[in-house]
Design a protein around this motif. Structure first.
Motif, PDB file in Angstrom:
ATOM      1  N   ASN A  41       0.857  -1.183   0.000  1.00 56.56           N
ATOM      2  CA  ASN A  41       0.000   0.000   0.000  1.00 56.56           C
ATOM      3  C   ASN A  41       0.895   1.235   0.000  1.00 56.56           C
ATOM      4  O   ASN A  41       2.043   1.176   0.452  1.00 56.56           O
ATOM      5  CB  ASN A  41      -0.885   0.020   1.253  1.00 56.56           C
ATOM      6  CG  ASN A  41      -1.938  -1.070   1.212  1.00 56.56           C
ATOM      7  OD1 ASN A  41      -2.931  -0.939   0.512  1.00 56.56           O
ATOM      8  ND2 ASN A  41      -1.715  -2.160   1.930  1.00 56.56           N
ATOM      9  N   PHE A  42       0.331   2.350  -0.450  1.00 49.34           N
ATOM     10  CA  PHE A  42       1.073   3.615  -0.432  1.00 49.34           C
ATOM     11  C   PHE A  42       1.612   3.877   0.983  1.00 49.34           C
ATOM     12  O   PHE A  42       2.716   4.368   1.157  1.00 49.34           O
ATOM     13  CB  PHE A  42       0.131   4.746  -0.883  1.00 49.34           C
ATOM     14  CG  PHE A  42       0.807   6.055  -1.114  1.00 49.34           C
ATOM     15  CD1 PHE A  42       1.426   6.328  -2.321  1.00 49.34           C
ATOM     16  CD2 PHE A  42       0.826   7.030  -0.127  1.00 49.34           C
ATOM     17  CE1 PHE A  42       2.057   7.544  -2.541  1.00 49.34           C
ATOM     18  CE2 PHE A  42       1.458   8.253  -0.334  1.00 49.34           C
ATOM     19  CZ  PHE A  42       2.070   8.511  -1.539  1.00 49.34           C
ATOM     20  N   ARG A  43       0.833   3.503   1.973  1.00 48.55           N
ATOM     21  CA  ARG A  43       1.243   3.670   3.372  1.00 48.55           C
ATOM     22  C   ARG A  43       2.585   2.984   3.662  1.00 48.55           C
ATOM     23  O   ARG A  43       3.383   3.459   4.463  1.00 48.55           O
ATOM     24  CB  ARG A  43       0.126   3.112   4.261  1.00 48.55           C
ATOM     25  CG  ARG A  43       0.421   3.056   5.757  1.00 48.55           C
ATOM     26  CD  ARG A  43       0.444   1.621   6.216  1.00 48.55           C
ATOM     27  NE  ARG A  43       0.356   1.497   7.667  1.00 48.55           N
ATOM     28  CZ  ARG A  43       0.606   0.365   8.292  1.00 48.55           C
ATOM     29  NH1 ARG A  43       0.928  -0.717   7.604  1.00 48.55           N
ATOM     30  NH2 ARG A  43       0.518   0.299   9.596  1.00 48.55           N
ATOM     31  N   THR A 170      -5.956   5.527 -10.166  1.00 48.55           N
ATOM     32  CA  THR A 170      -6.290   4.118 -10.396  1.00 48.55           C
ATOM     33  C   THR A 170      -5.431   3.203  -9.504  1.00 48.55           C
ATOM     34  O   THR A 170      -5.030   2.120  -9.902  1.00 48.55           O
ATOM     35  CB  THR A 170      -6.077   3.745 -11.874  1.00 48.55           C
ATOM     36  OG1 THR A 170      -4.726   4.095 -12.229  1.00 48.55           O
ATOM     37  CG2 THR A 170      -7.049   4.473 -12.785  1.00 48.55           C
ATOM     38  N   GLY A 171      -5.120   3.706  -8.291  1.00 45.73           N
ATOM     39  CA  GLY A 171      -4.374   2.891  -7.336  1.00 45.73           C
ATOM     40  C   GLY A 171      -5.290   1.900  -6.627  1.00 45.73           C
ATOM     41  O   GLY A 171      -6.461   1.725  -6.995  1.00 45.73           O
ATOM     42  N   ILE A 307      -5.203  -6.938  -9.620  1.00 45.81           N
ATOM     43  CA  ILE A 307      -3.769  -7.002  -9.324  1.00 45.81           C
ATOM     44  C   ILE A 307      -3.003  -6.471 -10.534  1.00 45.81           C
ATOM     45  O   ILE A 307      -3.139  -6.989 -11.645  1.00 45.81           O
ATOM     46  CB  ILE A 307      -3.336  -8.447  -8.998  1.00 45.81           C
ATOM     47  CG1 ILE A 307      -4.033  -8.901  -7.710  1.00 45.81           C
ATOM     48  CG2 ILE A 307      -1.814  -8.551  -8.870  1.00 45.81           C
ATOM     49  CD1 ILE A 307      -3.754 -10.332  -7.306  1.00 45.81           C
ATOM     50  N   GLY A 308      -2.212  -5.419 -10.310  1.00 46.42           N
ATOM     51  CA  GLY A 308      -1.451  -4.814 -11.405  1.00 46.42           C
ATOM     52  C   GLY A 308      -0.207  -5.614 -11.742  1.00 46.42           C
ATOM     53  O   GLY A 308       0.135  -5.823 -12.910  1.00 46.42           O
ATOM     54  N   GLN A 323       5.930   0.603  -6.897  1.00 44.47           N
ATOM     55  CA  GLN A 323       4.807   1.357  -6.329  1.00 44.47           C
ATOM     56  C   GLN A 323       5.153   2.849  -6.271  1.00 44.47           C
ATOM     57  O   GLN A 323       4.326   3.698  -6.585  1.00 44.47           O
ATOM     58  CB  GLN A 323       4.487   0.837  -4.914  1.00 44.47           C
ATOM     59  CG  GLN A 323       3.434   1.660  -4.171  1.00 44.47           C
ATOM     60  CD  GLN A 323       2.117   0.936  -3.925  1.00 44.47           C
ATOM     61  OE1 GLN A 323       2.059  -0.272  -4.053  1.00 44.47           O
ATOM     62  NE2 GLN A 323       1.082   1.669  -3.579  1.00 44.47           N
ATOM     63  N   THR A 324       6.399   3.164  -5.921  1.00 46.73           N
ATOM     64  CA  THR A 324       6.820   4.569  -5.855  1.00 46.73           C
ATOM     65  C   THR A 324       6.706   5.227  -7.223  1.00 46.73           C
ATOM     66  O   THR A 324       6.307   6.384  -7.336  1.00 46.73           O
ATOM     67  CB  THR A 324       8.288   4.655  -5.366  1.00 46.73           C
ATOM     68  OG1 THR A 324       8.393   3.932  -4.145  1.00 46.73           O
ATOM     69  CG2 THR A 324       8.725   6.097  -5.150  1.00 46.73           C
ATOM     70  N   GLY A 325       7.023   4.475  -8.275  1.00 46.68           N
ATOM     71  CA  GLY A 325       7.005   5.017  -9.640  1.00 46.68           C
ATOM     72  C   GLY A 325       5.611   5.394 -10.114  1.00 46.68           C
ATOM     73  O   GLY A 325       5.455   6.250 -10.999  1.00 46.68           O
ATOM     74  N   GLY A 326       4.580   4.775  -9.561  1.00 51.20           N
ATOM     75  CA  GLY A 326       3.205   5.165  -9.870  1.00 51.20           C
ATOM     76  C   GLY A 326       2.662   4.648 -11.190  1.00 51.20           C
ATOM     77  O   GLY A 326       1.594   5.074 -11.608  1.00 51.20           O
ATOM     78  N   SER A 327       3.367   3.720 -11.837  1.00 51.71           N
ATOM     79  CA  SER A 327       2.834   3.236 -13.117  1.00 51.71           C
ATOM     80  C   SER A 327       1.847   2.073 -12.928  1.00 51.71           C
ATOM     81  O   SER A 327       1.287   1.572 -13.890  1.00 51.71           O
ATOM     82  CB  SER A 327       3.971   2.807 -14.049  1.00 51.71           C
ATOM     83  OG  SER A 327       4.690   1.766 -13.451  1.00 51.71           O
ATOM     84  N   HIS A 328       1.635   1.687 -11.681  1.00 53.19           N
ATOM     85  CA  HIS A 328       0.768   0.526 -11.431  1.00 53.19           C
ATOM     86  C   HIS A 328      -0.704   0.870 -11.629  1.00 53.19           C
ATOM     87  O   HIS A 328      -1.126   2.022 -11.533  1.00 53.19           O
ATOM     88  CB  HIS A 328       0.991  -0.009 -10.016  1.00 53.19           C
ATOM     89  CG  HIS A 328       0.738   0.993  -8.931  1.00 53.19           C
ATOM     90  ND1 HIS A 328       1.577   2.052  -8.684  1.00 53.19           N
ATOM     91  CD2 HIS A 328      -0.263   1.097  -8.022  1.00 53.19           C
ATOM     92  CE1 HIS A 328       1.094   2.765  -7.671  1.00 53.19           C
ATOM     93  NE2 HIS A 328      -0.025   2.217  -7.263  1.00 53.19           N
ATOM     94  N   PHE A 329      -1.471  -0.192 -11.852  1.00 48.75           N
ATOM     95  CA  PHE A 329      -2.936  -0.108 -11.966  1.00 48.75           C
ATOM     96  C   PHE A 329      -3.474  -1.129 -10.978  1.00 48.75           C
ATOM     97  O   PHE A 329      -3.312  -2.327 -11.163  1.00 48.75           O
ATOM     98  CB  PHE A 329      -3.327  -0.453 -13.411  1.00 48.75           C
ATOM     99  CG  PHE A 329      -4.806  -0.361 -13.694  1.00 48.75           C
ATOM    100  CD1 PHE A 329      -5.392   0.853 -14.018  1.00 48.75           C
ATOM    101  CD2 PHE A 329      -5.613  -1.492 -13.645  1.00 48.75           C
ATOM    102  CE1 PHE A 329      -6.747   0.935 -14.290  1.00 48.75           C
ATOM    103  CE2 PHE A 329      -6.971  -1.416 -13.924  1.00 48.75           C
ATOM    104  CZ  PHE A 329      -7.539  -0.190 -14.253  1.00 48.75           C
ATOM    105  N   GLY A 330      -4.084  -0.647  -9.894  1.00 46.94           N
ATOM    106  CA  GLY A 330      -4.554  -1.591  -8.873  1.00 46.94           C
ATOM    107  C   GLY A 330      -3.446  -1.980  -7.921  1.00 46.94           C
ATOM    108  O   GLY A 330      -2.558  -1.194  -7.612  1.00 46.94           O
TER     109      GLY A 330
END
Ligand SMILES: NC(=O)c1ccc[n+]([C@@H]2O[C@H](COP(=O)([O-])OP(=O)(O)OC[C@H]3O[C@@H](n4cnc5c(N)ncnc54)[C@H](OP(=O)(O)O)[C@@H]3O)[C@@H](O)[C@H]2O)c1
Length: 348
Positions: A41-43, A170-171, A307-308, A323-330
């Motif tokens: 998670n972003f957390r 779209t996280g 699941i991305g 996850q830090t890069g932000g290219s994920h979907f889900g």
């Protein structure tokens, strides 16, 4: 046993794999789980970077989210038996009812050790059965993002068929919110930085899509899309960077679930809230009871989490960087136990 520890709060580089952590044993009232999969998670990025209060600054086992099978139970455990498919709950002490400082004191991967380990031992009250149709990887996405989205849209937001729900990005949280809003017959507007991600959101049921990069005044588009009325519910994960526009997007008397800060902090003029009688509420994941309600809906509707990308246990640092890069979907998932080594035959 193998586990990861956050040796220093300096980001993914502080994450160290060890094979020397003692395997925990279940005491009275406790459940021992062989962890098969975890999710990020972003957390967890905030925790690793020392930007999330956890009460210590070294050697915690990270991640709130994980699923696996019960391999031992301590004396007095009545709700679980060996072989059960389970997940840990984000808060280890919040069974149900209203949140309090005491009930939210112990969170996995924060104030208490988390799930990025081969085995964990949790109190019976901090464990929950997972929906039987989900793989371990899918079940591992539920404890934080899933429960937060359910709490925001269904419990605090009280979504009803015909409502319009606005989602940002779209996280993990936003895509669960999309799925839960559609389950309840809502119209979903979603904003993302990427047209490709918006096309995928449409395939999941989103009704109206807006690219917030190419349409910086996206709030005006949202108001236009609702015929000038504004949306009923906003799932606010942006924070200061987006809250002002979310307030402009919501209808008079509407609801904003205040959840995250992916776009930073900021300042809000209270008059923008008062004059339009908007209801804002901070959401902090949810209780065991909320998790159970969500699981019932997930099971009865056959819902599958999005699941991305899935990483191997040894690739935890790469997963954090992804996850830090932000290219994920889900959701981003980490497999802990190789599928071929799992004890059960169900849903491998
Ligand atoms: N309060 C709680 O209990 C709770 C629980 C879970 C999460 N959270 C918080 O909620 C937030 C989201 O968490 P997550 O795990 O779902 O994160 P995530 O999976 O990393 O998703 C983040 C997404 O936010 C979108 N985004 C980034 N900047 C944006 C902006 N300026 N406007 C709109 N969207 C933007 C991006 O989507 P696109 O790439 O599509 O643009 C990005 O992929 C985080 O701040 C997290 O800490 C809070």
């Amino acid at each position: 046993m193998k586990a990861y520890e956050l040796k220093e709060m300096i980001g993914p580089d502080g994450l160290v794999m060890t094979s020397e952590r003692p395997e925990p044993e279940a005491g009275p009232g406790e459940v021992k789980i062989k962890v098969h999969a975890t999710s990020l998670n972003f957390r967890d990025l905030l925790v690793a970077g020392g930007r999330y209060p956890v009460g210590t600054n070294s050697s915690i086992v990270p991640l709130s989210d994980g699923a696996g099978e019960v391999v031992a139970v301590g004396a007095g455990v009545s709700l679980f038996k060996i072989g059960d498919r389970v997940a840990g709950t984000f808060f280890q002490g919040w069974s149900g009812g209203a949140i309090s400082a005491e009930l939210s004191a112990n969170a996995l991967g924060g104030s208490v050790n988390g799930m990025l380990a081969e085995y964990v031992v949790l109190p019976e009250g901090g464990v929950i059965h997972t929906p039987p149709h989900l793989t371990y990887e899918e079940a591992a996405t539920l404890p934080c993002a899933g429960v937060t989205a359910w709490n925001a849209v269904v419990e605090a937001g009280r979504v009803r068929a015909g409502d319009t729900v606005l989602l940002l990005g779209t996280g993990g949280v936003s895509l669960f919110a999309l799925q839960f809003a559609k389950l309840h017959g809502a119209h979903v507007i979603i904003a993302s930085s990427s047209d490709e991600k918006l096309a995928r959101a449409k395939a999941l049921g989103a009704d109206t899509v807006i690219n917030y990069r190419t349409t910086p005044e996206w709030d005006q588009e949202v108001v236009k899309a609702t015929g000038g009325r504004g949306v009923d519910i906003v799932v606010e994960v942006g924070g200061g960077g987006t809250l002002e526009k979310s307030i402009k997007s919501v209808r008079v008397g509407g609801f904003i679930a205040i959840i995250g800060v992916v776009a930073g902090a900021g300042q809000i003029d209270p008059r923008s809230i008062i004059g339009r009688a908007i209801r804002l509420q901070g959401i902090y994941v949810g209780s065991h009871e909320t998790f159970a309600s969500m699981n019932r809906a997930v099971y009865s509707t056959g819902l599958k989490p999005v699941i991305g990308r899935t990483f191997a246990f040894e690739e935890a640092q790469q997963a954090y960087e992804y996850q830090t890069g932000g290219s994920h979907f889900g959701k981003i998932v980490l497999t802990v136990c190789d599928k071929t080594l799992r004890g059960d035959t169900w849903n491998k």
